[in-house]
Design an enzyme around this catalytic site. Structure first.
Site, PDB file in Angstrom:
ATOM      1  N   GLY A   1      40.311  31.373  54.577  1.00 49.47           N
ATOM      2  CA  GLY A   1      40.138  32.814  54.758  1.00 49.47           C
ATOM      3  C   GLY A   1      39.420  33.473  53.605  1.00 49.47           C
ATOM      4  O   GLY A   1      38.523  34.298  53.806  1.00 49.47           O
ATOM      5  N   GLU A   2      39.789  33.109  52.375  1.00 44.85           N
ATOM      6  CA  GLU A   2      39.136  33.720  51.222  1.00 44.85           C
ATOM      7  C   GLU A   2      37.677  33.282  51.130  1.00 44.85           C
ATOM      8  O   GLU A   2      36.806  34.076  50.771  1.00 44.85           O
ATOM      9  CB  GLU A   2      39.858  33.385  49.922  1.00 44.85           C
ATOM     10  CG  GLU A   2      39.221  34.067  48.736  1.00 44.85           C
ATOM     11  CD  GLU A   2      40.175  34.376  47.602  1.00 44.85           C
ATOM     12  OE1 GLU A   2      39.703  35.007  46.643  1.00 44.85           O
ATOM     13  OE2 GLU A   2      41.349  34.013  47.680  1.00 44.85           O
ATOM     14  N   SER A   3      37.394  32.048  51.469  1.00 42.58           N
ATOM     15  CA  SER A   3      36.007  31.580  51.459  1.00 42.58           C
ATOM     16  C   SER A   3      35.160  32.364  52.448  1.00 42.58           C
ATOM     17  O   SER A   3      34.061  32.829  52.119  1.00 42.58           O
ATOM     18  CB  SER A   3      35.946  30.083  51.785  1.00 42.58           C
ATOM     19  OG  SER A   3      36.630  29.330  50.816  1.00 42.58           O
TER      20      SER A   3
END
Length: 118
Positions: free
Chosen positions: A38-40
């Site tokens: 998700g952060e990527s």
């Protein structure tokens, strides 16, 4: 982590990640692995929106785990909630190969000018 990015636009960023190699000890996909995906996706989308000479940096992320993938791949789809001049908010929905939602995340990024040379 084996992340593969399959779509990359300002409106939608998509990537997938194998469950194998990203499991917790009981065999489920590790919650932290969902967050890495998700952060990527969210950070890439925010940096695309930021544009040349600007940089997006994460200031908040949260995740709600509602399912557990055990095999195959999970796919994350990132869409914007807010695209401002200095703040972006994206939602990332991660599903297993059967289309079942496993995790829902929200990431907030701060957009600032790139630092100059030291």
């Amino acid at each position: 982590m084996g992340i593969e990015f399959t779509e990359y636009t300002a409106e939608r960023t998509v990537g997938r990640m194998p469950v194998a190699g990203n499991r917790q000890t009981v065999g489920f996909m590790h919650g932290g692995a969902y967050v890495v995906l998700g952060e990527s996706l969210g950070s890439m989308a925010a940096n695309l929106h930021a544009g040349p000479g600007r940089l997006a940096v994460g200031v908040d992320i949260n995740a709600t785990h509602t399912g557990s993938a055990t095999a195959g791949y999970v796919t994350g789809v990132c869409t914007p909630v807010h695209l401002g001049r200095t703040i972006t908010v994206h939602e990332i929905v991660v599903t297993d190969e059967g289309g079942r939602r496993c995790c829902t995340m929200r990431i907030t990024n701060l957009i600032k000018d790139m630092p100059g040379p030291s």
